[in-house]
Design a protein around this motif. Sequence first.
Motif, PDB file in Angstrom:
ATOM      1  N   VAL A   1      36.968  43.055  30.772  1.00  0.00           N
ATOM      2  CA  VAL A   1      37.964  44.036  30.176  1.00  0.00           C
ATOM      3  C   VAL A   1      37.734  45.085  31.153  1.00  0.00           C
ATOM      4  O   VAL A   1      36.545  45.665  31.646  1.00  0.00           O
ATOM      5  N   PRO A   2      38.907  45.926  31.266  1.00  0.00           N
ATOM      6  CA  PRO A   2      38.807  47.225  32.301  1.00  0.00           C
ATOM      7  C   PRO A   2      37.523  48.224  31.646  1.00  0.00           C
ATOM      8  O   PRO A   2      37.418  48.126  30.438  1.00  0.00           O
ATOM      9  N   GLU A   3      36.837  48.554  32.763  1.00  0.00           N
ATOM     10  CA  GLU A   3      35.745  49.544  32.181  1.00  0.00           C
ATOM     11  C   GLU A   3      36.344  50.859  31.604  1.00  0.00           C
ATOM     12  O   GLU A   3      37.705  51.305  31.675  1.00  0.00           O
ATOM     13  N   PRO A   4      35.654  51.647  30.584  1.00  0.00           N
ATOM     14  CA  PRO A   4      36.407  52.572  30.019  1.00  0.00           C
ATOM     15  C   PRO A   4      36.442  53.929  31.099  1.00  0.00           C
ATOM     16  O   PRO A   4      35.519  53.872  31.876  1.00  0.00           O
TER      17      PRO A   4
ATOM     18  N   LEU B   1      21.349  37.357  30.808  1.00  0.00           N
ATOM     19  CA  LEU B   1      22.344  36.761  31.956  1.00  0.00           C
ATOM     20  C   LEU B   1      23.727  37.898  32.067  1.00  0.00           C
ATOM     21  O   LEU B   1      24.166  37.864  31.046  1.00  0.00           O
ATOM     22  N   ARG B   2      23.835  38.340  33.238  1.00  0.00           N
ATOM     23  CA  ARG B   2      24.903  39.169  33.522  1.00  0.00           C
ATOM     24  C   ARG B   2      25.939  38.485  34.409  1.00  0.00           C
ATOM     25  O   ARG B   2      25.437  37.849  35.312  1.00  0.00           O
ATOM     26  N   VAL B   3      27.283  38.431  33.827  1.00  0.00           N
ATOM     27  CA  VAL B   3      28.540  38.011  34.566  1.00  0.00           C
ATOM     28  C   VAL B   3      29.270  38.915  34.931  1.00  0.00           C
ATOM     29  O   VAL B   3      29.671  39.659  34.204  1.00  0.00           O
ATOM     30  N   ASP B   4      29.243  38.987  36.238  1.00  0.00           N
ATOM     31  CA  ASP B   4      30.249  40.121  36.908  1.00  0.00           C
ATOM     32  C   ASP B   4      31.618  39.492  37.178  1.00  0.00           C
ATOM     33  O   ASP B   4      31.545  38.390  37.377  1.00  0.00           O
ATOM     34  N   PHE B   5      32.523  40.474  37.251  1.00  0.00           N
ATOM     35  CA  PHE B   5      34.002  39.925  37.521  1.00  0.00           C
ATOM     36  C   PHE B   5      34.615  40.709  38.633  1.00  0.00           C
ATOM     37  O   PHE B   5      34.129  41.793  38.872  1.00  0.00           O
ATOM     38  N   ALA B   6      35.577  39.895  39.517  1.00  0.00           N
ATOM     39  CA  ALA B   6      36.156  40.700  40.411  1.00  0.00           C
ATOM     40  C   ALA B   6      37.324  41.785  39.654  1.00  0.00           C
ATOM     41  O   ALA B   6      37.608  41.469  38.420  1.00  0.00           O
ATOM     42  N   PRO B   7      37.558  42.809  40.557  1.00  0.00           N
ATOM     43  CA  PRO B   7      38.482  43.573  39.987  1.00  0.00           C
ATOM     44  C   PRO B   7      39.784  43.095  39.484  1.00  0.00           C
ATOM     45  O   PRO B   7      40.123  42.080  39.963  1.00  0.00           O
ATOM     46  N   ASP B   8      40.501  43.497  38.663  1.00  0.00           N
ATOM     47  CA  ASP B   8      41.738  43.032  38.006  1.00  0.00           C
ATOM     48  C   ASP B   8      42.751  43.139  39.033  1.00  0.00           C
ATOM     49  O   ASP B   8      42.595  43.787  40.218  1.00  0.00           O
ATOM     50  N   ALA B   9      44.010  42.557  38.794  1.00  0.00           N
ATOM     51  CA  ALA B   9      45.217  42.517  40.241  1.00  0.00           C
ATOM     52  C   ALA B   9      45.565  44.068  40.219  1.00  0.00           C
ATOM     53  O   ALA B   9      45.975  44.225  41.354  1.00  0.00           O
ATOM     54  N   SER B  10      45.442  45.144  39.525  1.00  0.00           N
ATOM     55  CA  SER B  10      45.344  46.312  39.805  1.00  0.00           C
ATOM     56  C   SER B  10      44.349  47.101  40.636  1.00  0.00           C
ATOM     57  O   SER B  10      44.498  48.243  41.011  1.00  0.00           O
ATOM     58  N   GLY B  11      43.261  46.315  40.883  1.00  0.00           N
ATOM     59  CA  GLY B  11      42.346  46.741  41.476  1.00  0.00           C
ATOM     60  C   GLY B  11      41.190  47.444  40.430  1.00  0.00           C
ATOM     61  O   GLY B  11      40.285  48.138  40.964  1.00  0.00           O
ATOM     62  N   ALA B  12      41.569  47.614  39.227  1.00  0.00           N
ATOM     63  CA  ALA B  12      40.715  48.203  38.294  1.00  0.00           C
ATOM     64  C   ALA B  12      39.417  47.232  38.044  1.00  0.00           C
ATOM     65  O   ALA B  12      39.392  46.176  38.014  1.00  0.00           O
ATOM     66  N   PRO B  13      38.247  48.130  38.207  1.00  0.00           N
ATOM     67  CA  PRO B  13      36.985  47.538  37.785  1.00  0.00           C
ATOM     68  C   PRO B  13      36.754  46.870  36.305  1.00  0.00           C
ATOM     69  O   PRO B  13      37.198  47.614  35.594  1.00  0.00           O
TER      70      PRO B  13
END
Length: 150
Positions: free
Chosen positions: A147-150, A100-112
Amino acid sequence: MAGCARPGASEDQTRAVWSVITTMYAAYSRQDRPAIDACLAPDATIWDSEAAPLLCGKADLDRIREERPAAGEGPQEAGLDAYDPVVDVFGELALLRYWLRVDFAPDASGAPLRPEIVRNTAVLRRYGDGGWRIVHLHEDVQQVGGVPEP
């Protein structure tokens, strides 16, 4: 060890068992708790990725549901994708393994945000009506998401 000795499942059995999982995640995406619960045996056990104890039955599951963050708190899920099912059927029981892959919307700053990757094992039972229901589900997070992508 060379290969796996498994009984497998017919195409119809695989389709029927996999349909329970895809139906459950579609209901989850709609926040349709009764439709999710219809996929679960009332006394199902669950190793939930968000909870340490084994959940035993609907009352335990409902308790954990109520403890989860409210909408708007934490990372916002943007999509679910269940994939790569492996199904074996043993009479009235089925063993299903899938990712199962769970995708997330970008955070408040727009960071993926990183997706969450979860390895799952489900045991299903065929009931008198011919339908399959989950009697045990084990979620095992392999990549922590949100969590933010590296």
